[in-house]
Design a protein around this motif. Sequence first.
Motif, PDB file in Angstrom:
ATOM      1  N   GLY A  91      56.145  58.748  39.964  1.00 38.96           N
ATOM      2  CA  GLY A  91      57.349  58.577  39.174  1.00 38.96           C
ATOM      3  C   GLY A  91      58.242  57.501  39.760  1.00 38.96           C
ATOM      4  O   GLY A  91      57.894  56.838  40.733  1.00 38.96           O
ATOM      5  N   THR A  92      59.396  57.343  39.150  1.00 38.54           N
ATOM      6  CA  THR A  92      60.399  56.407  39.646  1.00 38.54           C
ATOM      7  C   THR A  92      61.430  57.186  40.455  1.00 38.54           C
ATOM      8  O   THR A  92      61.953  58.195  39.997  1.00 38.54           O
ATOM      9  N   TYR A  93      61.692  56.694  41.631  1.00 35.70           N
ATOM     10  CA  TYR A  93      62.627  57.346  42.552  1.00 35.70           C
ATOM     11  C   TYR A  93      63.894  56.491  42.634  1.00 35.70           C
ATOM     12  O   TYR A  93      63.833  55.292  42.897  1.00 35.70           O
ATOM     13  N   TYR A  94      65.022  57.150  42.400  1.00 35.89           N
ATOM     14  CA  TYR A  94      66.322  56.490  42.434  1.00 35.89           C
ATOM     15  C   TYR A  94      67.169  57.053  43.568  1.00 35.89           C
ATOM     16  O   TYR A  94      67.145  58.256  43.826  1.00 35.89           O
ATOM     17  N   CYS A  95      67.955  56.182  44.192  1.00 35.22           N
ATOM     18  CA  CYS A  95      69.061  56.664  44.992  1.00 35.22           C
ATOM     19  C   CYS A  95      70.331  56.343  44.198  1.00 35.22           C
ATOM     20  O   CYS A  95      70.383  55.362  43.446  1.00 35.22           O
ATOM     21  N   ALA A  96      71.321  57.181  44.353  1.00 35.75           N
ATOM     22  CA  ALA A  96      72.516  57.037  43.531  1.00 35.75           C
ATOM     23  C   ALA A  96      73.730  57.605  44.247  1.00 35.75           C
ATOM     24  O   ALA A  96      73.632  58.541  45.041  1.00 35.75           O
ATOM     25  N   ARG A  97      74.851  57.021  43.952  1.00 37.64           N
ATOM     26  CA  ARG A  97      76.131  57.596  44.378  1.00 37.64           C
ATOM     27  C   ARG A  97      76.724  58.224  43.125  1.00 37.64           C
ATOM     28  O   ARG A  97      77.119  57.515  42.206  1.00 37.64           O
ATOM     29  N   ILE A  98      76.732  59.526  43.091  1.00 41.73           N
ATOM     30  CA  ILE A  98      77.162  60.264  41.902  1.00 41.73           C
ATOM     31  C   ILE A  98      78.439  61.012  42.224  1.00 41.73           C
ATOM     32  O   ILE A  98      78.454  61.878  43.092  1.00 41.73           O
ATOM     33  N   GLU A  99      79.503  60.640  41.545  1.00 43.79           N
ATOM     34  CA  GLU A  99      80.770  61.334  41.706  1.00 43.79           C
ATOM     35  C   GLU A  99      81.233  61.779  40.329  1.00 43.79           C
ATOM     36  O   GLU A  99      80.589  61.483  39.343  1.00 43.79           O
ATOM     37  N   GLY A 100      82.350  62.463  40.266  1.00 42.83           N
ATOM     38  CA  GLY A 100      82.785  62.946  38.969  1.00 42.83           C
ATOM     39  C   GLY A 100      82.990  61.841  37.964  1.00 42.83           C
ATOM     40  O   GLY A 100      82.448  61.876  36.865  1.00 42.83           O
ATOM     41  N   ALA A 101      83.805  60.847  38.371  1.00 46.04           N
ATOM     42  CA  ALA A 101      84.195  59.820  37.413  1.00 46.04           C
ATOM     43  C   ALA A 101      83.456  58.512  37.590  1.00 46.04           C
ATOM     44  O   ALA A 101      83.668  57.580  36.809  1.00 46.04           O
ATOM     45  N   PHE A 102      82.609  58.429  38.572  1.00 48.78           N
ATOM     46  CA  PHE A 102      81.884  57.197  38.833  1.00 48.78           C
ATOM     47  C   PHE A 102      80.438  57.517  39.172  1.00 48.78           C
ATOM     48  O   PHE A 102      80.120  58.597  39.650  1.00 48.78           O
ATOM     49  N   ALA A 103      79.580  56.575  38.909  1.00 46.24           N
ATOM     50  CA  ALA A 103      78.193  56.727  39.305  1.00 46.24           C
ATOM     51  C   ALA A 103      77.594  55.348  39.473  1.00 46.24           C
ATOM     52  O   ALA A 103      77.810  54.457  38.644  1.00 46.24           O
ATOM     53  N   TYR A 104      76.890  55.195  40.572  1.00 41.42           N
ATOM     54  CA  TYR A 104      76.210  53.932  40.841  1.00 41.42           C
ATOM     55  C   TYR A 104      74.755  54.261  41.173  1.00 41.42           C
ATOM     56  O   TYR A 104      74.495  55.118  42.022  1.00 41.42           O
ATOM     57  N   TRP A 105      73.869  53.620  40.488  1.00 40.46           N
ATOM     58  CA  TRP A 105      72.445  53.893  40.667  1.00 40.46           C
ATOM     59  C   TRP A 105      71.721  52.634  41.126  1.00 40.46           C
ATOM     60  O   TRP A 105      72.068  51.517  40.726  1.00 40.46           O
ATOM     61  N   GLY A 106      70.700  52.837  41.927  1.00 40.53           N
ATOM     62  CA  GLY A 106      69.812  51.748  42.250  1.00 40.53           C
ATOM     63  C   GLY A 106      68.913  51.428  41.065  1.00 40.53           C
ATOM     64  O   GLY A 106      68.941  52.124  40.048  1.00 40.53           O
ATOM     65  N   GLN A 107      68.122  50.420  41.190  1.00 42.49           N
ATOM     66  CA  GLN A 107      67.216  50.013  40.122  1.00 42.49           C
ATOM     67  C   GLN A 107      66.007  50.942  40.023  1.00 42.49           C
ATOM     68  O   GLN A 107      65.306  50.936  39.007  1.00 42.49           O
ATOM     69  N   GLY A 108      65.792  51.730  41.058  1.00 46.33           N
ATOM     70  CA  GLY A 108      64.639  52.627  41.078  1.00 46.33           C
ATOM     71  C   GLY A 108      63.408  51.939  41.650  1.00 46.33           C
ATOM     72  O   GLY A 108      63.265  50.717  41.556  1.00 46.33           O
ATOM     73  N   THR A 109      62.549  52.745  42.257  1.00 41.30           N
ATOM     74  CA  THR A 109      61.289  52.222  42.766  1.00 41.30           C
ATOM     75  C   THR A 109      60.166  53.113  42.261  1.00 41.30           C
ATOM     76  O   THR A 109      60.235  54.337  42.371  1.00 41.30           O
ATOM     77  N   LEU A 110      59.160  52.501  41.673  1.00 40.63           N
ATOM     78  CA  LEU A 110      58.037  53.246  41.122  1.00 40.63           C
ATOM     79  C   LEU A 110      57.052  53.594  42.228  1.00 40.63           C
ATOM     80  O   LEU A 110      56.615  52.718  42.985  1.00 40.63           O
ATOM     81  N   VAL A 111      56.745  54.868  42.316  1.00 42.41           N
ATOM     82  CA  VAL A 111      55.771  55.351  43.292  1.00 42.41           C
ATOM     83  C   VAL A 111      54.586  55.942  42.530  1.00 42.41           C
ATOM     84  O   VAL A 111      54.763  56.811  41.676  1.00 42.41           O
TER      85      VAL A 111
END
Lengths: 115, 106
Positions: A91-111
């Motif tokens: 699948g695709t694995y993402y790291c992300a900064r997830i907060e209530g009002a904000f969210a920032y995600w990486g582009q993801g890496t396919l494994v």
Amino acid sequence: QVQLKESGPGLVQPSQTLSLTCTVSGFSLTSYSVHWVRQHSGKSLEWMGRMWSDGDTSYNSAFTSRLSISRDTSKSQVFLKMNSLQTEDTGTYYCARIEGAFAYWGQGTLVTVSS
Amino acid sequence: EIVLTQSPTTMAASPGEKVTLNCLASSSVSYMNWYQQKSGASPKLWIYGTSNLASGVPNRFSGSGSGTSYSLTISSMEAEDVATYYCLQLSSYPLTFGSGTKLEIK
């Protein structure tokens, strides 16, 4: 600006260990937490775990026995290690900064788990 | 674990049509966040705190709900709204996402 970028091997053999790195910029890991989220192709999102700003970790019990999240604050990196990989871990694995009002995600890496 | 069930799974709407996507939680949650994901892209925060639009989200979108029932509404469907929408609960661990609603245009 806030950025996250995943890196790691695209192909892992069954029963082996997956090692992924999330390199962040624009914020400090000692101030914000980072999550790991997985997505099977064409499927929904699955929360795997979280590295808190104080260095503590939380895991989804579905992965607890084989998942480990760590960090190196000096390098602004968060690491995911998961052992005993099976084909269903593809699948695709993402790291992300997830907060209530904000969210920032990486582009993801396919494994892909395959021999 | 709180299970989020989204409905419908897939739907197609005509331009200008009103659209409502639903997210039902197995236990009460304090609020709901919604994400939009377009093909090949990472999810984007779309609605947070049940009814607040994320930065840059058109005001034809709105969110509502409480307890176990939440919804995302598009007042007038546009072609750029084609995507899969996921709800996410942050009230308890493990965090859980809904199964997604794939929105297409007729």
